[in-house]
Design a protein around this motif. Structure first.
Motif, PDB file in Angstrom:
ATOM      1  N   ALA A 158     -15.981   0.632  25.570  1.00  0.00           N
ATOM      2  CA  ALA A 158     -15.342   1.470  26.590  1.00  0.00           C
ATOM      3  C   ALA A 158     -14.519   0.612  27.546  1.00  0.00           C
ATOM      4  O   ALA A 158     -13.405   0.995  27.944  1.00  0.00           O
ATOM      5  CB  ALA A 158     -16.403   2.256  27.360  1.00  0.00           C
ATOM      6  N   ALA A 159     -15.037  -0.561  27.885  1.00  0.00           N
ATOM      7  CA  ALA A 159     -14.316  -1.469  28.795  1.00  0.00           C
ATOM      8  C   ALA A 159     -13.040  -1.987  28.153  1.00  0.00           C
ATOM      9  O   ALA A 159     -11.996  -2.095  28.811  1.00  0.00           O
ATOM     10  CB  ALA A 159     -15.225  -2.627  29.194  1.00  0.00           C
ATOM     11  N   VAL A 160     -13.121  -2.299  26.862  1.00  0.00           N
ATOM     12  CA  VAL A 160     -11.948  -2.782  26.124  1.00  0.00           C
ATOM     13  C   VAL A 160     -10.824  -1.750  26.169  1.00  0.00           C
ATOM     14  O   VAL A 160      -9.649  -2.093  26.368  1.00  0.00           O
ATOM     15  CB  VAL A 160     -12.333  -3.093  24.657  1.00  0.00           C
ATOM     16  N   LEU A 161     -11.184  -0.495  26.007  1.00  0.00           N
ATOM     17  CA  LEU A 161     -10.180   0.566  26.013  1.00  0.00           C
ATOM     18  C   LEU A 161      -9.709   0.884  27.425  1.00  0.00           C
ATOM     19  O   LEU A 161      -8.541   1.219  27.637  1.00  0.00           O
ATOM     20  CB  LEU A 161     -10.752   1.822  25.346  1.00  0.00           C
ATOM     21  N   ASP A 162     -10.620   0.764  28.380  1.00  0.00           N
ATOM     22  CA  ASP A 162     -10.266   1.061  29.761  1.00  0.00           C
ATOM     23  C   ASP A 162      -9.263   0.056  30.323  1.00  0.00           C
ATOM     24  O   ASP A 162      -8.287   0.440  30.979  1.00  0.00           O
ATOM     25  CB  ASP A 162     -11.528   1.061  30.631  1.00  0.00           C
ATOM     26  N   ASP A 163      -9.499  -1.238  30.045  1.00  0.00           N
ATOM     27  CA  ASP A 163      -8.582  -2.234  30.620  1.00  0.00           C
ATOM     28  C   ASP A 163      -7.438  -2.619  29.685  1.00  0.00           C
ATOM     29  O   ASP A 163      -6.572  -3.415  30.043  1.00  0.00           O
ATOM     30  CB  ASP A 163      -9.337  -3.482  31.078  1.00  0.00           C
ATOM     31  N   GLN A 164      -7.456  -2.028  28.478  1.00  0.00           N
ATOM     32  CA  GLN A 164      -6.347  -2.241  27.533  1.00  0.00           C
ATOM     33  C   GLN A 164      -6.100  -3.736  27.280  1.00  0.00           C
ATOM     34  O   GLN A 164      -4.965  -4.183  27.123  1.00  0.00           O
ATOM     35  CB  GLN A 164      -5.068  -1.579  28.051  1.00  0.00           C
ATOM     36  N   ARG A 165      -7.166  -4.489  27.152  1.00  0.00           N
ATOM     37  CA  ARG A 165      -7.014  -5.950  27.073  1.00  0.00           C
ATOM     38  C   ARG A 165      -6.347  -6.433  25.787  1.00  0.00           C
ATOM     39  O   ARG A 165      -5.813  -7.549  25.732  1.00  0.00           O
ATOM     40  CB  ARG A 165      -8.381  -6.626  27.228  1.00  0.00           C
ATOM     41  N   TYR A 166      -6.378  -5.589  24.736  1.00  0.00           N
ATOM     42  CA  TYR A 166      -5.744  -6.009  23.483  1.00  0.00           C
ATOM     43  C   TYR A 166      -4.427  -5.281  23.217  1.00  0.00           C
ATOM     44  O   TYR A 166      -3.890  -5.354  22.110  1.00  0.00           O
ATOM     45  CB  TYR A 166      -6.706  -5.796  22.317  1.00  0.00           C
ATOM     46  N   ALA A 167      -3.924  -4.581  24.228  1.00  0.00           N
ATOM     47  CA  ALA A 167      -2.685  -3.807  24.040  1.00  0.00           C
ATOM     48  C   ALA A 167      -1.522  -4.704  23.620  1.00  0.00           C
ATOM     49  O   ALA A 167      -0.792  -4.392  22.674  1.00  0.00           O
ATOM     50  CB  ALA A 167      -2.336  -3.057  25.321  1.00  0.00           C
ATOM     51  N   GLN A 168      -1.352  -5.805  24.312  1.00  0.00           N
ATOM     52  CA  GLN A 168      -0.232  -6.690  24.006  1.00  0.00           C
ATOM     53  C   GLN A 168      -0.362  -7.302  22.619  1.00  0.00           C
ATOM     54  O   GLN A 168       0.621  -7.410  21.872  1.00  0.00           O
ATOM     55  CB  GLN A 168      -0.136  -7.807  25.056  1.00  0.00           C
ATOM     56  N   ALA A 169      -1.575  -7.687  22.248  1.00  0.00           N
ATOM     57  CA  ALA A 169      -1.803  -8.286  20.928  1.00  0.00           C
ATOM     58  C   ALA A 169      -1.492  -7.287  19.819  1.00  0.00           C
ATOM     59  O   ALA A 169      -0.875  -7.636  18.802  1.00  0.00           O
ATOM     60  CB  ALA A 169      -3.246  -8.770  20.810  1.00  0.00           C
ATOM     61  N   VAL A 170      -1.899  -6.027  20.013  1.00  0.00           N
ATOM     62  CA  VAL A 170      -1.647  -4.994  19.004  1.00  0.00           C
ATOM     63  C   VAL A 170      -0.155  -4.693  18.912  1.00  0.00           C
ATOM     64  O   VAL A 170       0.399  -4.587  17.809  1.00  0.00           O
ATOM     65  CB  VAL A 170      -2.448  -3.716  19.315  1.00  0.00           C
ATOM     66  N   ARG A 171       0.519  -4.577  20.040  1.00  0.00           N
ATOM     67  CA  ARG A 171       1.957  -4.329  20.026  1.00  0.00           C
ATOM     68  C   ARG A 171       2.694  -5.459  19.306  1.00  0.00           C
ATOM     69  O   ARG A 171       3.625  -5.221  18.527  1.00  0.00           O
ATOM     70  CB  ARG A 171       2.490  -4.206  21.454  1.00  0.00           C
ATOM     71  N   SER A 172       2.266  -6.672  19.567  1.00  0.00           N
ATOM     72  CA  SER A 172       2.904  -7.828  18.942  1.00  0.00           C
ATOM     73  C   SER A 172       2.716  -7.791  17.428  1.00  0.00           C
ATOM     74  O   SER A 172       3.658  -8.053  16.661  1.00  0.00           O
ATOM     75  CB  SER A 172       2.302  -9.114  19.509  1.00  0.00           C
ATOM     76  N   GLU A 173       1.516  -7.436  16.989  1.00  0.00           N
ATOM     77  CA  GLU A 173       1.263  -7.390  15.550  1.00  0.00           C
ATOM     78  C   GLU A 173       2.021  -6.240  14.893  1.00  0.00           C
ATOM     79  O   GLU A 173       2.550  -6.380  13.785  1.00  0.00           O
ATOM     80  CB  GLU A 173      -0.235  -7.275  15.265  1.00  0.00           C
ATOM     81  N   GLU A 174       2.087  -5.108  15.580  1.00  0.00           N
ATOM     82  CA  GLU A 174       2.864  -3.982  15.044  1.00  0.00           C
ATOM     83  C   GLU A 174       4.327  -4.385  14.857  1.00  0.00           C
ATOM     84  O   GLU A 174       4.934  -4.077  13.822  1.00  0.00           O
ATOM     85  CB  GLU A 174       2.769  -2.783  15.996  1.00  0.00           C
ATOM     86  N   ARG A 175       4.876  -5.062  15.856  1.00  0.00           N
ATOM     87  CA  ARG A 175       6.279  -5.506  15.754  1.00  0.00           C
ATOM     88  C   ARG A 175       6.457  -6.477  14.596  1.00  0.00           C
ATOM     89  O   ARG A 175       7.461  -6.416  13.871  1.00  0.00           O
ATOM     90  CB  ARG A 175       6.727  -6.164  17.062  1.00  0.00           C
ATOM     91  N   PHE A 176       5.488  -7.366  14.416  1.00  0.00           N
ATOM     92  CA  PHE A 176       5.587  -8.348  13.341  1.00  0.00           C
ATOM     93  C   PHE A 176       5.735  -7.661  11.992  1.00  0.00           C
ATOM     94  O   PHE A 176       6.624  -8.016  11.195  1.00  0.00           O
ATOM     95  CB  PHE A 176       4.349  -9.244  13.323  1.00  0.00           C
ATOM     96  N   TRP A 177       4.899  -6.671  11.723  1.00  0.00           N
ATOM     97  CA  TRP A 177       4.941  -6.031  10.404  1.00  0.00           C
ATOM     98  C   TRP A 177       6.199  -5.190  10.218  1.00  0.00           C
ATOM     99  O   TRP A 177       6.746  -5.120   9.122  1.00  0.00           O
ATOM    100  CB  TRP A 177       3.667  -5.216  10.179  1.00  0.00           C
ATOM    101  N   VAL A 178       6.669  -4.576  11.287  1.00  0.00           N
ATOM    102  CA  VAL A 178       7.936  -3.834  11.195  1.00  0.00           C
ATOM    103  C   VAL A 178       9.073  -4.811  10.888  1.00  0.00           C
ATOM    104  O   VAL A 178       9.951  -4.531  10.072  1.00  0.00           O
ATOM    105  CB  VAL A 178       8.209  -3.065  12.504  1.00  0.00           C
ATOM    106  N   GLN A 179       9.031  -5.976  11.514  1.00  0.00           N
ATOM    107  CA  GLN A 179      10.054  -6.993  11.262  1.00  0.00           C
ATOM    108  C   GLN A 179       9.989  -7.534   9.839  1.00  0.00           C
ATOM    109  O   GLN A 179      10.989  -8.037   9.309  1.00  0.00           O
ATOM    110  CB  GLN A 179       9.904  -8.137  12.273  1.00  0.00           C
ATOM    111  N   GLN A 180       8.836  -7.408   9.212  1.00  0.00           N
ATOM    112  CA  GLN A 180       8.699  -7.829   7.809  1.00  0.00           C
ATOM    113  C   GLN A 180       9.209  -6.756   6.850  1.00  0.00           C
ATOM    114  O   GLN A 180       9.165  -6.925   5.626  1.00  0.00           O
ATOM    115  CB  GLN A 180       7.235  -8.149   7.475  1.00  0.00           C
ATOM    116  N   GLY A 181       9.664  -5.632   7.413  1.00  0.00           N
ATOM    117  CA  GLY A 181      10.222  -4.575   6.580  1.00  0.00           C
ATOM    118  C   GLY A 181       9.268  -3.445   6.267  1.00  0.00           C
ATOM    119  O   GLY A 181       9.599  -2.555   5.472  1.00  0.00           O
TER     120      GLY A 181
END
Length: 218
Positions: A158-181
């Motif tokens: 619940a704390a992880v979701l509340d403070d969004q501590r991995y939001a940036q990491a997930v966004r970065s990984e999403e961008r990486f795979w989109v950039q891979q096509g």
């Protein structure tokens, strides 16, 4: 039995709202078991509907709007998926109230679980929660409860979701795979170089694994 000196690296880019992702994974798992392939599987985030509002949308309405299908075609697709799931030991429980949800928080939860070596378990639990049990994966309390159900710390989830501590990491990984096509899921990457898209079927995955074991490009 394949003759590999090291486990086969398998990366799967997917979204828990994607029924073909769980179908494709189950087909792949059958092929891996049948060929005796040693493997290391990693899940990666992809949002089919990144602009989906928090309240989500009725699945049938969403599919009709997004893909231009009719209500009859949508029903036929759900029936096909239900049968495929049954054959693979996975229960799809579609009904008229089945909804699509924004999945950014689910990807953060999976990312957190991966830091504890439980990413795969979390991914599978979320597939079941959505497609079998019809739980609301846009509700952070529901997500935290699911984490607790697989033995992780519900309060920490619940704390992880509340403070969004991995939001940036997930966004970065999403961008990486989109950039891979990657533009659709499931996207399965074998040995970091062979991309296979869509749920290809157990037979096709078995053929691919045998080709890779023999050193033949898939």
């Amino acid at each position: 039995m394949t003759d590999q000196t090291a486990p086969l690296r398998i990366d799967i880019v997917s979204d828990v709202m994607c029924p073909w992702c769980i179908v494709g994974y189950r087909q792949l798992k059958q092929a891996l078991d049948a060929t005796g392939t040693a493997y290391d599987l990693q899940w990666h985030p992809f949002e089919l509907n990144p602009d989906m509002p928090a309240e989500g949308q009725n699945m049938t309405e969403h599919i009709m709007e997004k893909y231009g299908s009719t209500a009859v075609q949508s029903a036929e697709n759900r029936a096909r998926l239900t049968q495929l799931g049954h054959d693979l030991g996975f229960a799809f429980s579609f009904d008229d109230d089945t909804r699509m949800h924004n999945t950014f928080n689910t990807h953060q939860l999976i990312h957190w679980a991966q830091t504890l070596d439980r990413g795969h378990d979390m991914k599978q639990a979320l597939f079941v929660a959505h497609f079998t049990d019809g739980r609301d994966l846009s509700d952070t309390a529901v997500l935290a409860t699911i984490a607790g159900e697989i033995g992780l710390d519900e309060t920490e989830a619940a704390a992880v979701l509340d403070d969004q501590r991995y939001a940036q990491a997930v966004r970065s990984e999403e961008r990486f795979w989109v950039q891979q096509g990657i533009s659709g899921v499931p996207a399965v990457i074998f040995d970091r170089q062979h991309l296979v898209t869509g749920a290809q079927g157990t037979e096709t995955y078995t053929s691919i694994l045998n080709q890779l074991a023999a050193g033949v490009p898939a």
